[in-house]
Design an enzyme around this catalytic site. Structure first.
Site, PDB file in Angstrom:
ATOM      1  N   THR A   5      40.898  30.320  39.533  1.00 42.41           N
ATOM      2  CA  THR A   5      40.396  31.890  38.690  1.00 42.41           C
ATOM      3  C   THR A   5      38.687  31.853  37.848  1.00 42.41           C
ATOM      4  OG1 THR A   5      40.962  33.186  37.229  1.00 42.41           O
ATOM      5  CG2 THR A   5      40.993  31.001  36.596  1.00 42.41           C
ATOM      6  N   LYS A  37      42.456  39.356  35.932  1.00 43.92           N
ATOM      7  CA  LYS A  37      43.050  38.487  35.187  1.00 43.92           C
ATOM      8  C   LYS A  37      42.262  38.364  33.531  1.00 43.92           C
ATOM      9  CE  LYS A  37      42.867  35.640  39.141  1.00 43.92           C
ATOM     10  NZ  LYS A  37      42.336  34.703  39.601  1.00 43.92           N
ATOM     11  N   GLY A  49      39.679  37.128  28.832  1.00 41.78           N
ATOM     12  CA  GLY A  49      39.974  36.184  30.319  1.00 41.78           C
ATOM     13  C   GLY A  49      41.097  35.482  30.165  1.00 41.78           C
ATOM     14  N   SER A 129      38.014  27.582  37.320  1.00 45.70           N
ATOM     15  CA  SER A 129      37.459  26.121  38.531  1.00 45.70           C
ATOM     16  C   SER A 129      36.132  27.453  39.060  1.00 45.70           C
ATOM     17  CB  SER A 129      38.133  25.932  39.923  1.00 45.70           C
ATOM     18  OG  SER A 129      38.496  27.513  40.237  1.00 45.70           O
ATOM     19  N   GLY A 161      31.794  33.302  43.737  1.00 49.12           N
ATOM     20  CA  GLY A 161      32.899  33.072  44.828  1.00 49.12           C
ATOM     21  C   GLY A 161      32.261  32.168  46.005  1.00 49.12           C
ATOM     22  N   CYS A 164      32.748  28.010  45.184  1.00 45.76           N
ATOM     23  CA  CYS A 164      33.468  27.886  44.512  1.00 45.76           C
ATOM     24  C   CYS A 164      34.695  28.688  45.961  1.00 45.76           C
ATOM     25  CB  CYS A 164      34.523  28.192  43.723  1.00 45.76           C
ATOM     26  SG  CYS A 164      35.595  27.721  42.633  1.00 45.76           S
ATOM     27  N   THR A 167      36.942  30.772  43.699  1.00 45.35           N
ATOM     28  CA  THR A 167      36.817  31.599  43.217  1.00 45.35           C
ATOM     29  C   THR A 167      37.066  32.752  44.301  1.00 45.35           C
ATOM     30  OG1 THR A 167      36.190  30.562  41.635  1.00 45.35           O
ATOM     31  CG2 THR A 167      34.991  32.860  42.072  1.00 45.35           C
TER      32      THR A 167
END
Length: 178
Positions: A5, A37, A49, A129, A161, A164, A167
């Site tokens: 996440t 989330k 979150g 992460s 995104g 990672c 993500t």
């Protein structure tokens, strides 16, 4: 570090925004790409979150909301009471989880270790992460662009995104504005 996440929160003078990606992983497999989330709490006055397991998230959100009710929405008092309760609970304190909570005045990162951290700049916080990627992008965009808070959070999470593997770019955003 929590794999699976990225949550990013940003507070400007006029609004508070939180965003999160939708990826849920188990080991090296993606289980779901459109998880939520983030959520609003206390009649839409607080944003939150979560990074960690989904079942834990629901328990912690409920527990935190109880503290918000008890403190009549006073975020500072609620995070202190919640952090103490989380730390004292023998089961919950073992969770490898973190939360970000914010309103238009405050932003905090919370952990089961009893940590209550207000970011040094009081403006940007991230967990998960991809958190370091997202916060780096957010700081650069805040300094060198005129993006609105919602766009800044979305663009920063999109960058995370790209970088990672835990993500994705299925971004959800919530905000509180004047």
């Amino acid at each position: 570090m929590f794999e699976a996440t990225t949550i990013l929160a940003y507070k400007s003078e006029k609004e508070a925004v939180i965003g999160g990606d939708g990826q849920v992983t188990f080991g090296n497999s993606v289980l779901k790409g459109n998880a939520t989330k983030i959520r609003t709490l206390y009649n839409g006055q607080i944003l939150a979150g979560f990074a960690g397991s989904t079942a834990d998230a629901f328990n912690l959100f409920d527990m935190f909301e109880e503290h918000l009710e008890t403190t009549k929405g006073d975020l500072l008092k609620a995070v202190i009471a919640f952090s103490k309760a989380w730390r004292k609970d023998k089961v919950l304190r073992r969770l490898e989880a973190m939360m970000i909570v914010l309103n238009k005045k405050h932003i905090f990162i919370l952990s089961g270790n009893g940590d209550v951290v207000e970011p040094e700049d009081g403006q940007i916080a991230s967990i998960g992460s991809g958190g370091n990627f997202a916060i780096s992008a957010a700081r650069a965009l805040a300094k060198h662009s005129d993006l609105q808070a919602e766009d800044l959070v979305k663009e920063s999470l999109m960058i995370a995104g790209d970088l990672c593997i835990y993500t994705n770019q299925n971004i959800k955003i919530l905000k509180i504005e004047d």
